[in-house]
Design an enzyme around this catalytic site. Structure first.
Site, PDB file in Angstrom:
ATOM      1  N   GLY A  46      -5.053  12.733  17.097  1.00 42.01           N
ATOM      2  CA  GLY A  46      -4.869  12.432  15.674  1.00 42.01           C
ATOM      3  C   GLY A  46      -3.490  12.298  15.427  1.00 42.01           C
ATOM      4  CD  GLN A  51       2.453  13.185  14.249  1.00 42.36           C
ATOM      5  OE1 GLN A  51       1.224  13.102  14.030  1.00 42.36           O
ATOM      6  NE2 GLN A  51       2.777  13.631  15.403  1.00 42.36           N
ATOM      7  CB  CYS A  97       2.516  18.206  17.389  1.00 43.86           C
ATOM      8  SG  CYS A  97       3.324  17.192  16.354  1.00 43.86           S
ATOM      9  CG  LEU A  98       0.568  12.727  19.994  1.00 43.98           C
ATOM     10  CD1 LEU A  98       0.120  11.692  19.439  1.00 43.98           C
ATOM     11  CD2 LEU A  98       0.566  12.845  21.449  1.00 43.98           C
ATOM     12  CG  HIS A 139      -1.717  19.433  13.758  1.00 43.92           C
ATOM     13  ND1 HIS A 139      -1.161  20.043  14.996  1.00 43.92           N
ATOM     14  CD2 HIS A 139      -1.155  18.242  13.828  1.00 43.92           C
ATOM     15  CE1 HIS A 139      -0.036  19.810  15.381  1.00 43.92           C
ATOM     16  NE2 HIS A 139      -0.103  18.503  14.833  1.00 43.92           N
ATOM     17  CD  GLU A 140      -2.696  14.686  13.022  1.00 45.26           C
ATOM     18  OE1 GLU A 140      -1.612  14.280  12.657  1.00 45.26           O
ATOM     19  OE2 GLU A 140      -2.945  14.979  14.084  1.00 45.26           O
ATOM     20  CG  HIS A 143       2.161  15.985  10.960  1.00 44.54           C
ATOM     21  ND1 HIS A 143       3.322  16.093  11.564  1.00 44.54           N
ATOM     22  CD2 HIS A 143       1.320  16.286  12.097  1.00 44.54           C
ATOM     23  CE1 HIS A 143       3.418  16.689  12.891  1.00 44.54           C
ATOM     24  NE2 HIS A 143       1.867  16.533  13.181  1.00 44.54           N
TER      25      HIS A 143
HETATM   26 NI    NI Z   1       1.287  16.919  15.232  1.00 53.11          NI
END
Ligand code: NI
Length: 178
Positions: A46, A51, A97-98, A139-140, A143
């Site tokens: 995701g 991001q 998380c990226l 989670h997304e 963000h």
């Molecule tokens: Ni993340």
């Protein structure tokens, strides 16, 4: 294909509330494509607008094909998503998380949620998600409000540094980074 740079923790855009998308235009669809390319290149499941340094309320998800979910293996975008229902049942599970490479943490999330939004063409879309997909979406959507999973850890003991060789790190983080 355009892989964008993923914004890392410390960049203030990750802490800002993203703006609603108003124009469902070719530019938005190009952004969605870039975000899917970027998510895949990073082997994530995701990715949210902030991001890739876009302060817009949109996210992309692609669950691994082996996941037991009707949406597994099918990348999709969700624009202006809102959680309209959430189960009382919560579950603790692992997330990465990226934007926070090298770490994972245990986070409590609702097991089932209903999310309303639009696709990249502006068509209304409702997703009833459970388990892993529900976790990824929570989670997304966090963000989009400037919230990171590390904010939701019960304690610092719930954050783990990935102690693996760089070659293995990719594989270890593969299914948890969003
Ligand atoms: Ni993340």
């Amino acid at each position: 294909m355009a892989v964008r740079e993923i914004v890392q923790i410390g960049n203030p855009i990750l802490r800002e509330k993203a703006n609603a998308v108003e124009n469902f235009d070719p530019e938005l669809r190009a952004l969605v494509k870039d975000m899917i390319d970027t998510m895949r290149a990073a082997q994530g499941v995701g990715l949210a607008g902030p991001q890739v340094a876009e302060g817009l309320r949109l996210l992309v998800v692609e669950l691994p094909e082996e996941e037991d979910d009707p949406l597994a293996g099918k990348p999709f975008a969700l624009v202006n998503p809102e959680i309209i229902e959430a189960s009382e049942t919560v579950e603790e599970g692992q997330e990465g998380c990226l934007s926070i490479p090298g770490y994972i943490g245990d986070v409590w999330r609702h097991v089932e949620i209903t999310v309303q939004g639009r696709n990249e063409w502006g068509k209304p879309k409702t997703i009833r998600a459970s388990n892993f997909l529900a976790r990824v979406l929570q989670h997304e959507i966090d963000h989009l409000d400037g919230i990171l999973y590390i904010d939701r850890l019960e304690s610092k003991d719930k954050l783990y540094k990935l102690e693996v060789e760089p070659a293995e790190e990719h594989e270890a983080a593969e299914n948890v980074s969003v």
